[in-house]
Design an enzyme around this catalytic site. Structure first.
Site, PDB file in Angstrom:
ATOM      1  N   LYS A  11       0.836  -1.352  -0.018  1.00  0.00           N
ATOM      2  CA  LYS A  11       0.078   0.039  -0.234  1.00  0.00           C
ATOM      3  C   LYS A  11       0.893   1.258   0.019  1.00  0.00           C
ATOM      4  O   LYS A  11       2.025   1.083   0.181  1.00  0.00           O
ATOM      5  CB  LYS A  11      -1.068   0.072   1.179  1.00  0.00           C
ATOM      6  CG  LYS A  11      -2.156  -1.290   1.157  1.00  0.00           C
ATOM      7  CD  LYS A  11      -3.050  -1.140   2.392  1.00  0.00           C
ATOM      8  CE  LYS A  11      -4.051  -2.257   2.129  1.00  0.00           C
ATOM      9  NZ  LYS A  11      -5.138  -2.228   3.221  1.00  0.00           N
ATOM     10  N   TYR A  51     -12.654  -1.676  -3.483  1.00  0.00           N
ATOM     11  CA  TYR A  51     -13.109  -1.904  -2.143  1.00  0.00           C
ATOM     12  C   TYR A  51     -14.565  -1.852  -2.041  1.00  0.00           C
ATOM     13  O   TYR A  51     -14.902  -1.352  -0.944  1.00  0.00           O
ATOM     14  CB  TYR A  51     -12.557  -0.726  -1.273  1.00  0.00           C
ATOM     15  CG  TYR A  51     -11.089  -1.037  -0.667  1.00  0.00           C
ATOM     16  CD1 TYR A  51     -10.629  -2.342  -0.113  1.00  0.00           C
ATOM     17  CD2 TYR A  51     -10.121  -0.293  -1.275  1.00  0.00           C
ATOM     18  CE1 TYR A  51      -9.436  -2.703   0.303  1.00  0.00           C
ATOM     19  CE2 TYR A  51      -8.650  -0.782  -0.799  1.00  0.00           C
ATOM     20  CZ  TYR A  51      -8.534  -1.798   0.054  1.00  0.00           C
ATOM     21  OH  TYR A  51      -7.151  -2.240   0.571  1.00  0.00           O
ATOM     22  N   ASN A 114      -2.071   0.132   6.999  1.00  0.00           N
ATOM     23  CA  ASN A 114      -1.615  -1.277   7.482  1.00  0.00           C
ATOM     24  C   ASN A 114      -0.762  -1.934   6.093  1.00  0.00           C
ATOM     25  O   ASN A 114      -0.729  -2.993   6.392  1.00  0.00           O
ATOM     26  CB  ASN A 114      -2.648  -1.839   7.892  1.00  0.00           C
ATOM     27  CG  ASN A 114      -3.867  -2.144   7.084  1.00  0.00           C
ATOM     28  OD1 ASN A 114      -3.628  -2.085   5.714  1.00  0.00           O
ATOM     29  ND2 ASN A 114      -4.889  -3.045   7.437  1.00  0.00           N
ATOM     30  N   HIS A 117      -2.079  -5.789   1.542  1.00  0.00           N
ATOM     31  CA  HIS A 117      -3.574  -6.262   1.270  1.00  0.00           C
ATOM     32  C   HIS A 117      -3.156  -7.750   0.680  1.00  0.00           C
ATOM     33  O   HIS A 117      -2.276  -8.029   0.389  1.00  0.00           O
ATOM     34  CB  HIS A 117      -4.167  -5.549   0.261  1.00  0.00           C
ATOM     35  CG  HIS A 117      -5.428  -6.101  -0.358  1.00  0.00           C
ATOM     36  ND1 HIS A 117      -6.586  -6.152   0.596  1.00  0.00           N
ATOM     37  CD2 HIS A 117      -5.423  -7.383  -1.232  1.00  0.00           C
ATOM     38  CE1 HIS A 117      -7.581  -6.840  -0.357  1.00  0.00           C
ATOM     39  NE2 HIS A 117      -6.858  -7.663  -1.233  1.00  0.00           N
ATOM     40  N   GLU A 128      -9.829 -10.513  -7.423  1.00  0.00           N
ATOM     41  CA  GLU A 128      -8.895  -9.248  -7.410  1.00  0.00           C
ATOM     42  C   GLU A 128      -7.817  -9.562  -8.325  1.00  0.00           C
ATOM     43  O   GLU A 128      -7.581  -8.381  -8.699  1.00  0.00           O
ATOM     44  CB  GLU A 128      -8.617  -9.311  -5.799  1.00  0.00           C
ATOM     45  CG  GLU A 128      -9.865  -9.068  -4.865  1.00  0.00           C
ATOM     46  CD  GLU A 128      -9.431  -8.967  -3.413  1.00  0.00           C
ATOM     47  OE1 GLU A 128     -10.144  -8.396  -2.654  1.00  0.00           O
ATOM     48  OE2 GLU A 128      -8.223  -9.386  -2.918  1.00  0.00           O
TER      49      GLU A 128
END
Ligand code: IDP
Ligand code: MG
Length: 139
Positions: A11, A51, A114, A117, A128
């Site tokens: 990320k 998302y 965080n 993913h 995905e």
């Protein structure tokens, strides 16, 4: 358990912090083969689409803003039991709950920021992977 593939991202927080190399090393040390990898910057539409399952959540707008703030790495990872194993190596969503030695324990700064993913099920992984890679990219 047979060889399977999962979808992973590094990320924007981790890319900006220069943690890509260490995270890729953790992925390889955990026995994953990196079978697809690109650096991209998601558009707002892409982040909202990726998302979409979270669109009613209070954190959705913040999540989209975070995920579009800078470049990310999108990856296809392969090994036995890949989906479950990558979730284990990543650690819990909230780094406060992540186990020692996990990516999120080492690098995540909050439940939102965080650093990585991972798909949550084989069916999700297929969707995905298809969101970011064409079948010809992942032979
Ligand atoms: P996961 O990434 O561990 O699968 P999800 O529940 O699917 O976690 O949430 C997707 C992403 O949304 C998380 O990785 C995190 O970046 C963000 N997120 C999840 N819960 C919260 C929250 O309570 N506040 C802010 N951001 C959150
Ligand atoms: Mg999830």
């Amino acid at each position: 358990m047979s060889v399977e593939r999962t979808f992973s991202m590094i990320k924007p927080d981790a890319v900006a912090a220069g943690q890509v190399g260490e995270i890729l090393a953790m992925i390889e040390q955990a026995g994953f083969k990196i079978v697809g990898l690109r650096m991209i910057r998601m558009t707002e539409k892409q982040a909202q689409g990726f998302y979409a399952v979270h669109r009613e959540k209070p954190f959705f707008a913040g999540l989209v803003k975070f995920m579009t703030e800078g470049p990310i790495l999108v990856m296809a990872l392969e090994r036995e039991d890949a989906v479950r194993k990558w979730r284990e190596v990543m650690g819990a969503t909230n780094p406060a709950n992540a186990a020692e030695g996990t990516v999120r324990k080492r690098f995540a700064s909050s439940i939102e920021r965080n650093c990585v993913h991972g798909s949550d099920a084989p069916e999700t992984a297929a969707v995905e992977l298809g969101f970011f890679f064409s079948a010809a990219d992942l032979l």
